[in-house]
Design a protein around this motif. Structure first.
Motif, short mmCIF file in Angstrom:
data_model
loop_
_atom_site.label_atom_id
_atom_site.label_comp_id
_atom_site.label_asym_id
_atom_site.label_seq_id
_atom_site.Cartn_x
_atom_site.Cartn_y
_atom_site.Cartn_z
N ARG A 127 0.83 -1.21 0.00
CA ARG A 127 0.00 0.00 0.00
C ARG A 127 0.87 1.26 0.00
O ARG A 127 0.60 2.20 -0.76
CB ARG A 127 -0.94 -0.02 1.21
CG ARG A 127 -1.97 1.10 1.21
CD ARG A 127 -2.95 0.92 2.37
NE ARG A 127 -3.80 -0.24 2.20
CZ ARG A 127 -4.91 -0.26 1.47
NH1 ARG A 127 -5.31 0.85 0.84
NH2 ARG A 127 -5.64 -1.36 1.38
N GLN A 141 -4.35 13.21 -4.49
CA GLN A 141 -5.63 12.68 -4.04
C GLN A 141 -5.62 11.16 -4.05
O GLN A 141 -6.13 10.50 -3.14
CB GLN A 141 -6.77 13.21 -4.92
CG GLN A 141 -8.15 13.01 -4.30
CD GLN A 141 -8.29 13.70 -2.96
OE1 GLN A 141 -8.01 14.89 -2.82
NE2 GLN A 141 -8.72 12.95 -1.95
N LEU A 144 -3.74 9.92 -0.99
CA LEU A 144 -4.54 9.96 0.24
C LEU A 144 -5.58 8.86 0.26
O LEU A 144 -5.86 8.28 1.33
CB LEU A 144 -5.20 11.33 0.37
CG LEU A 144 -4.24 12.51 0.60
CD1 LEU A 144 -4.99 13.83 0.54
CD2 LEU A 144 -3.50 12.36 1.92
N GLU A 145 -6.17 8.55 -0.88
CA GLU A 145 -7.16 7.48 -0.93
C GLU A 145 -6.53 6.13 -0.59
O GLU A 145 -7.09 5.33 0.16
CB GLU A 145 -7.81 7.44 -2.31
CG GLU A 145 -8.73 8.63 -2.58
CD GLU A 145 -9.23 8.67 -4.02
OE1 GLU A 145 -8.89 7.73 -4.79
OE2 GLU A 145 -9.94 9.62 -4.37
N LEU A 147 -3.91 5.61 1.20
CA LEU A 147 -3.47 5.61 2.59
C LEU A 147 -4.61 5.80 3.58
O LEU A 147 -4.37 6.00 4.77
CB LEU A 147 -2.42 6.71 2.81
CG LEU A 147 -1.10 6.52 2.06
CD1 LEU A 147 -0.20 7.73 2.27
CD2 LEU A 147 -0.40 5.24 2.50
N SER A 148 -5.85 5.72 3.11
CA SER A 148 -6.99 5.91 4.00
C SER A 148 -7.25 4.69 4.88
O SER A 148 -7.96 4.78 5.88
CB SER A 148 -8.25 6.24 3.19
OG SER A 148 -8.58 5.17 2.32
N ALA A 149 -6.68 3.55 4.52
CA ALA A 149 -6.87 2.32 5.30
C ALA A 149 -5.99 2.35 6.55
O ALA A 149 -4.98 3.05 6.62
CB ALA A 149 -6.52 1.10 4.45
N ASP A 150 -6.39 1.57 7.55
CA ASP A 150 -5.58 1.42 8.75
C ASP A 150 -4.31 0.64 8.41
O ASP A 150 -4.36 -0.34 7.65
CB ASP A 150 -6.35 0.69 9.84
CG ASP A 150 -7.51 1.52 10.39
OD1 ASP A 150 -7.41 2.76 10.33
OD2 ASP A 150 -8.49 0.92 10.87
N ASP A 160 2.25 8.84 7.34
CA ASP A 160 1.93 10.24 7.66
C ASP A 160 2.85 11.21 6.91
O ASP A 160 2.41 12.30 6.53
CB ASP A 160 2.03 10.47 9.16
CG ASP A 160 0.75 10.07 9.89
OD1 ASP A 160 -0.33 10.29 9.32
OD2 ASP A 160 0.84 9.53 11.01
N ARG A 163 1.27 11.42 3.59
CA ARG A 163 0.04 12.23 3.68
C ARG A 163 0.40 13.71 3.72
O ARG A 163 -0.26 14.54 3.09
CB ARG A 163 -0.75 11.83 4.93
CG ARG A 163 -1.36 10.43 4.86
CD ARG A 163 -2.23 10.15 6.08
NE ARG A 163 -2.72 8.78 6.09
CZ ARG A 163 -2.28 7.82 6.90
NH1 ARG A 163 -1.33 8.09 7.79
NH2 ARG A 163 -2.78 6.60 6.83
N HIS A 167 -0.84 16.45 1.02
CA HIS A 167 -1.56 17.67 1.39
C HIS A 167 -0.80 18.91 0.92
O HIS A 167 -1.41 19.91 0.50
CB HIS A 167 -1.78 17.72 2.90
CG HIS A 167 -2.85 16.79 3.39
ND1 HIS A 167 -4.15 16.84 2.93
CD2 HIS A 167 -2.81 15.78 4.31
CE1 HIS A 167 -4.87 15.91 3.54
NE2 HIS A 167 -4.09 15.26 4.37
#
Length: 208
Positions: A127, A141, A144-145, A147-150, A160, A163, A167
């Protein structure tokens, strides 16, 4: 200005080299411990040992003999698919694909691991590598999608940081600062470069 394709490839190669060696080592050591108690059956134990030997040879060959490494990876996937080394082979094939400037093929291998591995650490490594391809391709974008999983705690700082980079690309400096702060807090060892990324945002103002 968007990066050229060559710059994107080089950025991905550099990031993988800097961030993945310790993770891969941890995965292999972890698998050794897992296999020690899961593969209690004699046949399974022999199969796991054979797969481990092939994977070690694959890693050695990947440095200077990519075709041999590819053949060994495909052997693991075809004949040892019930062992964890089959998914590690997909990760190695993804790295070889990046080395050949074939990001689409790399993404295919990473998605295979992310969707099919039974091991959270393998899924997480796939991932974050997939997210890095999106980030280097200037698709924040998409980063971020992905990396949205735990993710397991060992990947918290890397995730992070990415992320924060995403951003920053989007121009959301407040979110970037917060992400870098989380990355610094969870980093193992020296985090000077993360602090530099965080502090560099101080000269910019994203308020209306």
């Amino acid at each position: 200005m968007a990066n050229t394709d060559e710059e994107t490839i080089e950025q991905i190669k550099r990031w993988w080299k800097e961030n993945s060696l310790a993770i891969i080592l941890g995965l292999v050591l972890g698998l050794s411990a897992v296999l020690g108690w899961r593969f209690w059956d004699g046949h399974q134990e022999r199969t796991a040992t054979q797969a481990s030997d092939i994977y070690h040879s694959l890693q050695v060959a990947a440095v200077r003999q990519p075709e041999l490494a590819r053949a060994q990876a495909e052997l693991l996937i075809a004949d040892y698919r019930r062992t964890p080394y089959a998914m590690l082979a997909h990760l190695e094939l993804a790295a070889l694909a990046v080395g050949e400037d074939d990001l689409a093929r790399a993404e295919d291998h990473l998605e295979t691991v992310m969707l099919n591995s039974r091991y959270p650490e393998q899924q997480a490594l796939a991932r974050v590598r997939l997210a890095q391809i999106q980030l280097a391709s200037e698709n924040p974008q998409g980063t971020l999608e992905i990396l949205s999983a735990d993710l397991p705690a060992a990947f918290a700082s890397i995730a992070d940081e990415m992320r924060g980079d995403a951003h920053r690309q989007l121009g959301d400096l407040s979110a970037a600062r917060a992400a870098y702060e989380r990355a610094i807090a969870s980093a193992a060892g020296v985090s000077d470069y993360l602090q530099m990324k965080h502090d560099a945002l101080g000269q910019f103002d994203d308020t209306p």
